[in-house]
Each structure stands twice: as C-alpha cells, then as structure tokens.
Motif scaffolding. Structure first.
Motif, PDB file in Angstrom:
ATOM      1  N   THR A   1      -2.974   0.334  -3.947  1.00 14.03           N
ATOM      2  CA  THR A   1      -2.745  -1.013  -3.430  1.00 14.03           C
ATOM      3  C   THR A   1      -2.372  -1.895  -4.606  1.00 14.03           C
ATOM      4  O   THR A   1      -3.020  -1.851  -5.655  1.00 14.03           O
ATOM      5  CB  THR A   1      -4.015  -1.564  -2.755  1.00 14.03           C
TER       6      THR A   1
ATOM      7  N   GLN B   1       0.838  -1.187   0.000  1.00  8.80           N
ATOM      8  CA  GLN B   1       0.000   0.000   0.000  1.00  8.80           C
ATOM      9  C   GLN B   1       0.879   1.244   0.000  1.00  8.80           C
ATOM     10  O   GLN B   1       1.947   1.267   0.622  1.00  8.80           O
ATOM     11  CB  GLN B   1      -0.880   0.044   1.250  1.00  8.80           C
TER      12      GLN B   1
ATOM     13  N   ILE C   1       3.051  -0.732  -7.691  1.00  8.71           N
ATOM     14  CA  ILE C   1       2.722   0.526  -7.020  1.00  8.71           C
ATOM     15  C   ILE C   1       3.411   1.683  -7.740  1.00  8.71           C
ATOM     16  O   ILE C   1       2.789   2.702  -8.065  1.00  8.71           O
ATOM     17  CB  ILE C   1       3.180   0.512  -5.539  1.00  8.71           C
TER      18      ILE C   1
ATOM     19  N   THR D   1      -4.739   6.841  -2.639  1.00 14.01           N
ATOM     20  CA  THR D   1      -3.991   5.699  -2.121  1.00 14.01           C
ATOM     21  C   THR D   1      -3.927   4.618  -3.191  1.00 14.01           C
ATOM     22  O   THR D   1      -4.762   4.561  -4.091  1.00 14.01           O
ATOM     23  CB  THR D   1      -4.642   5.121  -0.855  1.00 14.01           C
TER      24      THR D   1
ATOM     25  N   ALA E   1       0.702  -4.548   3.524  1.00 17.42           N
ATOM     26  CA  ALA E   1      -0.606  -4.717   4.169  1.00 17.42           C
ATOM     27  C   ALA E   1      -0.901  -6.187   4.383  1.00 17.42           C
ATOM     28  O   ALA E   1      -0.400  -7.040   3.669  1.00 17.42           O
ATOM     29  CB  ALA E   1      -1.694  -4.078   3.321  1.00 17.42           C
TER      30      ALA E   1
END
Ligand SMILES: [Zn+2]
Length: 57
Positions: A18, A3, A25, A16, A57
């Motif tokens: 994920t 994340q 990412i 954000t 995560a």
C-alpha cells in the motif's frame, strides 16, 4: 491510496503493498522482487503487469 497484491502477478506470493502513488508501489515491489523472488532486473513487461494490477483504495 494505491494497493497491489503480489499474488496477482506471482500466484504463490501473499505479499501486499500500500502506498500513496503508483511509483512508490513500484519501488517497493522492485525491492520485494529482488529480495524475495530473486529478480535483480525487473522486465518492462512485468512492470506493466504490476501497473495493471494496482488498485485504488
Ligand atoms: Zn511477491
């Protein structure tokens, strides 16, 4: 999963991300930086900041 919160690097941004890997990412962040922050070239110092801010995560 990995994340990343763009707000960790760009405080005014609430986006954000994920993805399963750091590289995915970074690819998503590169597109977001270009489209939403006007950064056509991502400096290596910014890539380092993003990598440092990615959480597992
Ligand atoms: Zn952002």
């Amino acid at each position: 999963m990995k994340q990343f919160a763009c707000g960790d690097v760009v405080p005014s941004c609430g986006r954000t991300f994920t993805a399963p890997t750091d590289d995915e990412i970074l690819a998503a962040v590169a597109g977001h930086a270009r489209d939403d922050h006007g950064l056509t070239d991502i400096p290596s110092s910014l890539v380092d900041q993003v990598r440092a801010a990615i959480r597992t995560a």
